[in-house]
Design an enzyme around this catalytic site. Structure first.
Site, PDB file in Angstrom:
ATOM      1  N   ALA A 115      65.981  65.075  21.142  1.00 49.03           N
ATOM      2  CA  ALA A 115      66.039  64.768  19.711  1.00 49.03           C
ATOM      3  C   ALA A 115      67.477  64.580  19.252  1.00 49.03           C
ATOM      4  O   ALA A 115      67.816  64.844  18.104  1.00 49.03           O
ATOM      5  CB  ALA A 115      65.366  65.890  18.923  1.00 49.03           C
ATOM      6  N   ARG A 146      67.672  52.783  13.742  1.00 45.71           N
ATOM      7  CA  ARG A 146      66.741  51.800  13.197  1.00 45.71           C
ATOM      8  C   ARG A 146      65.969  52.324  11.981  1.00 45.71           C
ATOM      9  O   ARG A 146      65.323  51.568  11.284  1.00 45.71           O
ATOM     10  CB  ARG A 146      65.766  51.341  14.299  1.00 45.71           C
ATOM     11  CG  ARG A 146      66.403  50.402  15.310  1.00 45.71           C
ATOM     12  CD  ARG A 146      65.542  50.206  16.540  1.00 45.71           C
ATOM     13  NE  ARG A 146      65.678  51.302  17.500  1.00 45.71           N
ATOM     14  CZ  ARG A 146      64.982  51.413  18.625  1.00 45.71           C
ATOM     15  NH1 ARG A 146      64.078  50.508  18.924  1.00 45.71           N
ATOM     16  NH2 ARG A 146      65.179  52.425  19.451  1.00 45.71           N
TER      17      ARG A 146
HETATM   18  C1  UD1 Z   1      63.164  55.495  25.985  1.00 46.34           C
HETATM   19  C2  UD1 Z   1      63.035  55.141  27.466  1.00 46.34           C
HETATM   20  C3  UD1 Z   1      62.103  53.948  27.633  1.00 46.34           C
HETATM   21  C4  UD1 Z   1      60.759  54.278  27.022  1.00 46.34           C
HETATM   22  C5  UD1 Z   1      60.899  54.746  25.564  1.00 46.34           C
HETATM   23  C6  UD1 Z   1      59.582  55.305  25.078  1.00 46.34           C
HETATM   24  C7  UD1 Z   1      65.189  55.725  28.460  1.00 46.34           C
HETATM   25  C8  UD1 Z   1      66.468  55.214  29.008  1.00 46.34           C
HETATM   26  N1  UD1 Z   1      64.345  54.814  27.997  1.00 46.34           N
HETATM   27  O1  UD1 Z   1      63.752  54.385  25.318  1.00 46.34           O
HETATM   28  O2  UD1 Z   1      61.936  53.635  29.011  1.00 46.34           O
HETATM   29  O3  UD1 Z   1      59.917  53.125  27.102  1.00 46.34           O
HETATM   30  O4  UD1 Z   1      61.877  55.799  25.457  1.00 46.34           O
HETATM   31  O5  UD1 Z   1      59.641  55.633  23.724  1.00 46.34           O
HETATM   32  O6  UD1 Z   1      64.969  56.912  28.493  1.00 46.34           O
HETATM   33  N2  UD1 Z   1      67.876  60.841  22.856  1.00 46.34           N
HETATM   34  C9  UD1 Z   1      68.714  61.894  23.081  1.00 46.34           C
HETATM   35  N3  UD1 Z   1      70.000  61.643  23.483  1.00 46.34           N
HETATM   36  C10 UD1 Z   1      70.446  60.370  23.674  1.00 46.34           C
HETATM   37  C11 UD1 Z   1      69.568  59.288  23.449  1.00 46.34           C
HETATM   38  C12 UD1 Z   1      68.283  59.568  23.039  1.00 46.34           C
HETATM   39  O7  UD1 Z   1      68.343  63.063  22.919  1.00 46.34           O
HETATM   40  O8  UD1 Z   1      71.614  60.218  24.027  1.00 46.34           O
HETATM   41  C13 UD1 Z   1      66.511  61.139  22.386  1.00 46.34           C
HETATM   42  C14 UD1 Z   1      66.185  60.462  21.067  1.00 46.34           C
HETATM   43  O9  UD1 Z   1      66.502  61.307  19.958  1.00 46.34           O
HETATM   44  C15 UD1 Z   1      64.683  60.212  21.173  1.00 46.34           C
HETATM   45  C16 UD1 Z   1      64.458  60.093  22.673  1.00 46.34           C
HETATM   46  O10 UD1 Z   1      65.596  60.636  23.315  1.00 46.34           O
HETATM   47  O11 UD1 Z   1      63.926  61.284  20.676  1.00 46.34           O
HETATM   48  C17 UD1 Z   1      64.270  58.643  23.108  1.00 46.34           C
HETATM   49  O12 UD1 Z   1      65.438  57.929  22.734  1.00 46.34           O
HETATM   50  P1  UD1 Z   1      65.342  56.432  22.218  1.00 46.34           P
HETATM   51  O13 UD1 Z   1      66.700  55.982  21.894  1.00 46.34           O
HETATM   52  O14 UD1 Z   1      64.276  56.302  21.207  1.00 46.34           O
HETATM   53  O15 UD1 Z   1      64.911  55.740  23.590  1.00 46.34           O
HETATM   54  P2  UD1 Z   1      64.218  54.346  23.740  1.00 46.34           P
HETATM   55  O16 UD1 Z   1      65.231  53.287  23.640  1.00 46.34           O
HETATM   56  O17 UD1 Z   1      63.053  54.292  22.846  1.00 46.34           O
HETATM   57 MG    MG Z   2      62.307  55.644  21.194  1.00 42.55          MG
END
Ligand code: UD1
Ligand code: MG
Length: 432
Positions: free
Chosen positions: A9, A15
């Site tokens: 999280a 977005r």
């Molecule tokens: C991610 C997956 C993708 C999948 C999708 C499903 C990766 C690289 N990609 O992409 O394959 O189809 O989720 O929803 O994992 N977060 C962190 N730290 C960070 C970045 C993100 O804690 O540095 C958390 C975000 O708060 C979020 C979750 O990880 O709750 C997913 O991150 P998000 O940026 O939404 O990933 P997607 O691009 O959707």
């Molecule tokens: Mg996501």
């Protein structure tokens, strides 16, 4: 409970275009992240939430509602991405379930399907008509090969409809080995958690796809997703209550907070909104009423009434355009057009149309106490603090400025004046 859970999280949720961290946006009255925590708490005693963006704000919100959750601050400057999020976390158990904080629709039952998969790495896969935005899952002969993020896909890979839903159940040992070995050599320059899938496959580990429904694993990234997730959650909440014996007219028009509770037999008409932790028992809520954090037992409300927080109504009938706030009503009828705030009203009392409790003097709020079997005539103003004792009559149009003892009639009216011939004089028409 031999399962650790980690909830990612830390992301900003760009977005959403919001000053509020994405995971604190609410679905059916509760932050998204809380829905995920609720599902996780049923299957694990070791839950870690990974935070970075607005760390203190999210941590305080979570800590106030969930006492046993651990927090981990991601070093997002040096290790951005979902893989970076998992660096340096100690897990208590041998298996780790990885969830996203932006998946409010996830249920305990579907999470158990992943943890029961008996694999070194089980991962959630959804088949989507429109896979855009998700990482694609490369599957050959029923076996997962790797996950490729959309931004790294070849045009051919982009056409794959099996996508990564973002939930995994992994052996702790594998995480300890693979997370420090991740690289950020990709289109986004991030450490992708998804790369551990290929690492596991290359090591000959058992990687199992678990096919799941979008209705449960939908990730919320924009306000459009938020609205869609809300619809899905509402449908789920309404169906669950209808199954418990609540009648709903045109259910698609009814909103019910996830903290609301129904008991006995209830009937909810179209357009009703129920916000906050309401408790509604053997009650009929008529069309377009709004109920907020109130208790309603054995009675009816509406149509078009508003019952505000802190109200407790039993054996009472509240009619149209009546607003009740922080009031206790027991066996009361208030049929039309009234404001009852900070009041206590006893059994058998009738509140006439247009009655107003004047509970606020511009500085403070005061109470109105009305006893049993009181008849409050229409268009009465009760200037609080004021007490009306049992079995009294307040004449219509009165302004009650002091306490009224039991058994009396209280009346305050300006005398009516009759001015002969005024109509004709004023409008210059009519009978001579
Ligand atoms: C991610 C997956 C993708 C999948 C999708 C499903 C990766 C690289 N990609 O992409 O394959 O189809 O989720 O929803 O994992 N977060 C962190 N730290 C960070 C970045 C993100 O804690 O540095 C958390 C975000 O708060 C979020 C979750 O990880 O709750 C997913 O991150 P998000 O940026 O939404 O990933 P997607 O691009 O959707
Ligand atoms: Mg996501």
């Amino acid at each position: 409970m031999s399962l650790s859970v980690v909830i990612l999280a830390a992301g900003q949720g760009t977005r959403m275009k919001s000053a509020t961290p994405k995971v604190l946006h609410e679905i059916s009255g509760k932050p998204m992240l809380f829905h995920v925590l609720d599902a996780a708490e049923k299957i694990s005693d070791d839950i870690t939430v990974v935070l970075h963006h607005q760390f203190d704000r999210v941590r305080e919100a979570v800590a106030s509602a969930y006492k046993r959750v651990h927090f981990h601050r991601q070093d997002a400057e040096h290790y951005p991405g979902t893989g970076g999020a998992l660096r340096g976390i100690d897990f208590r158990h041998d298996r780790v379930l990885i969830l996203n904080g932006d998946m409010p629709l996830v249920t305990t039952a579907s999470l158990l399907r992943l943890s029961d998969a008996r694999a070194d790495l089980a991962m959630s896969v959804i088949d989507l008509e429109d896979p855009s935005g998700y990482g694609r899952v490369l599957i050959e002969d029923g076996k997962v090969q790797e996950i490729v993020e959309e931004k790294d896909c070849t045009p051919e890979q982009r056409r794959i409809h099996s996508v990564n839903a973002g939930v995994y159940c992994v052996r702790r040992q594998l995480l300890e080995r693979y997370i420090p070995a991740l690289s950020n050599d990709n289109a986004q320059g991030e450490y992708y958690l998804t790369d551990i899938v290929k690492m596991a496959v290359d090591d000959g580990k058992k990687v199992v796809p678990v096919f799941v429904e979008e209705a449960e694993f939908k990730g919320v990234n924009s306000r459009i997703d938020l609205a869609h997730a809300e619809e899905l959650m509402q449908r789920r909440i309404r169906r669950a209550w209808m199954a418990e014996g609540v009648t709903m007219h045109l259910p698609e028009t009814i909103y019910i907070d996830c903290r609301a509770e129904f008991l006995g037999e209830c009937e909810i008409e179209s357009g009703v909104q129920i916000h906050g932790p309401c408790r509604i028992e053997n009650a009929h809520i008529k069309a377009h009423s709004v109920i907020e954090a109130a208790v309603i037992r054995d009675g009816s409300v509406g149509p078009m009434a508003r019952i505000r927080p802190g109200s407790n109504l039993s054996h009472s009938h509240i009619g149209n355009f009546v607003e009740v706030k922080k009031s206790m009503l027991k066996g009361v009828k208030a049929g039309h057009l009234s404001y009852l705030g900070d009041a206590e009203i006893g059994e058998g009392t009738n509140i006439g149309a247009g009655t107003i409790t004047c509970n606020y003097d511009g500085k403070a709020k005061y109470k109105t106490l009305i006893g049993r079997n009181v008849f409050v005539g229409s268009d009465t103003q009760l200037i609080a603090p004021v007490t009306i004792e049992d079995e009294t009559i307040i004449a219509a149009g009165s302004t009650v400025t002091r306490d009224v003892p039991s058994g009396v009639l209280a009346i305050s009216r300006a005398p009516l004046k009759i001015v002969e011939g005024f109509y004709r004089k004023f409008f210059n028409k009519g009978r001579a």
